[in-house]
Design a protein around this motif. Sequence first.
Motif, PDB file in Angstrom:
ATOM      1  N   ALA A 124      77.677   2.426  89.946  1.00 42.40           N
ATOM      2  CA  ALA A 124      76.602   2.584  90.930  1.00 42.40           C
ATOM      3  C   ALA A 124      75.646   1.390  90.882  1.00 42.40           C
ATOM      4  N   ARG A 125      75.335   0.916  89.673  1.00 47.42           N
ATOM      5  CA  ARG A 125      74.430  -0.234  89.542  1.00 47.42           C
ATOM      6  C   ARG A 125      75.041  -1.488  90.155  1.00 47.42           C
ATOM      7  N   PRO A 159      76.796   2.371  99.687  1.00 48.19           N
ATOM      8  CA  PRO A 159      77.617   3.188  98.791  1.00 48.19           C
ATOM      9  C   PRO A 159      77.569   4.666  99.160  1.00 48.19           C
ATOM     10  N   LEU A 199      79.083   7.257  96.843  1.00 50.19           N
ATOM     11  CA  LEU A 199      79.804   7.754  95.675  1.00 50.19           C
ATOM     12  C   LEU A 199      79.588   9.252  95.484  1.00 50.19           C
ATOM     13  N   GLN A 233      79.775  11.866  92.493  1.00 48.56           N
ATOM     14  CA  GLN A 233      79.862  11.950  91.035  1.00 48.56           C
ATOM     15  C   GLN A 233      80.303  13.348  90.622  1.00 48.56           C
TER      16      GLN A 233
END
Length: 494
Positions: free
Chosen positions: A88-89, A99, A101, A103
């Motif tokens: 993510a970073r 992004p 994402l 999780q």
Amino acid sequence: MISSSLADLVPRLAAARVLCVGDVMLDRFVHGSVERISPEAPIPVLRVRESRMMLGGAGNVVRNVVALGGACTFLSVTGSDPAGAEVARLLAEEPRVTPGLVQLASRRTSVKTRYLAGGQQLLRADEETVAPLDAADALRLIDKARQHLEPGTGLVLSDYGKGVLSEDVTRALIALGREKGCPVIVDPKGRDFSRYRGATVLTPNRKELAEATGLPTDTDTEVAAACNAVIGVCGVDAVLATRSQDGMTLVTAGGGVVHLPAEAREVFDVSGAGDTVIATLVGALSVGAPLEDACRLANLAAGIVVGRVGTATVPGADLMAAIHHQDLSASEARVVETDEAAERVARWRRQGLRIGFTNGCFDLLHPGHVSLLRQARATCDRLIVGLNSDASVRRLKGPTRPVQSEMARATVLASLAGVDLVVIFTEDTPLALIERLMPDILVKGADYTEDQVVGGAVVKAAGGRVVLARLEDGHSTTATLARVHGSPTGGKTP
């Protein structure tokens, strides 16, 4: 010219809009040196110097899209773990990336750790979960894709076989792409390519193609046959097979086959080269490039990235530099010796092509030269330019000429679209060269008469003809140099 169309295409990649869905990974590179063998086992001991991390898998497709100037929305799944936080970073640091994402505590973020010394990989260690998403998580991913996919966007499915792109998710995304009129590019995995039915282009490597079809893939013919088998069974528009040192092969549903030779000059690391190919391909297609041009650009990008260590990217500036290098190489390939020119003339004649010839010193290329060459090319199918050598020019023009060397003059001439071959001759006239090549058409400026044209009688006796090209007034190398030195004079065009 192909290079011209590719050069025009590169700046347009900045307008590319891409949705990438697939298996993200964290690539970790541990660099060091090996100075001894372990006393515990017959293995090298790596003295670690540095460690770095970057986006891998489908994340490397994203990196390549933005390196080319495009914008990318990225949908993938990570674990709720430190590696997932690092993914993510890294995504947040990439420009023009949106992004998306998901999780999941039930999954482990894929991490590939490569240990390197002296520019060579010693070992790779993988940490990962390989399992399909459950139904609810799959629907979340599809819903996110539906929100982000718009007409004019290129859709990439980067399948590394970790479970994000299950069969149901894959089919739903391809259907969504088709519904929106978007090109759908798939980097496939596994033996069953039928799950990718309806995609625009599949990009398997040679091994994947062989495993999916059960066919040999060693030769050009075998690769084309295997690609056609995939098209027939899977109902895709095209297959672009990547073949390492043998380049790439593009096969379309309409029966077209194009073999693209490898462009790499040095190979250090093939990690992520397929990601570079698919990113360049989807970027080009999303801005309306023809499929063959998009594949040629992707092939060029792959040739650059394998010359770099690690999962690297290819900026647009590097692509432009490679295109310019191709132009120079192509120009140099058109500068040949007399024997090679005679062989090519023989091949062209067997094809029923008309051979044209003109000659001159062509020291400082000016509009008069360009006009002469354009008129000469209009009379024939293939144009050969006979070029006076440096020694020949000095004898004809004096000790201060030529201004440019024979290879500089030849390279400039060979770079012109209408010039097919350049042959340097050392004599004062091209008569011997004309007698060897025996062109069908001999072209010279209209400041000559037919009976003054060297080689004219020979060409006409063999059934050819002499053409006198009209001159562009006020242009000559001699006159240009005279103006520079402040002493007006005249001079013939060449």
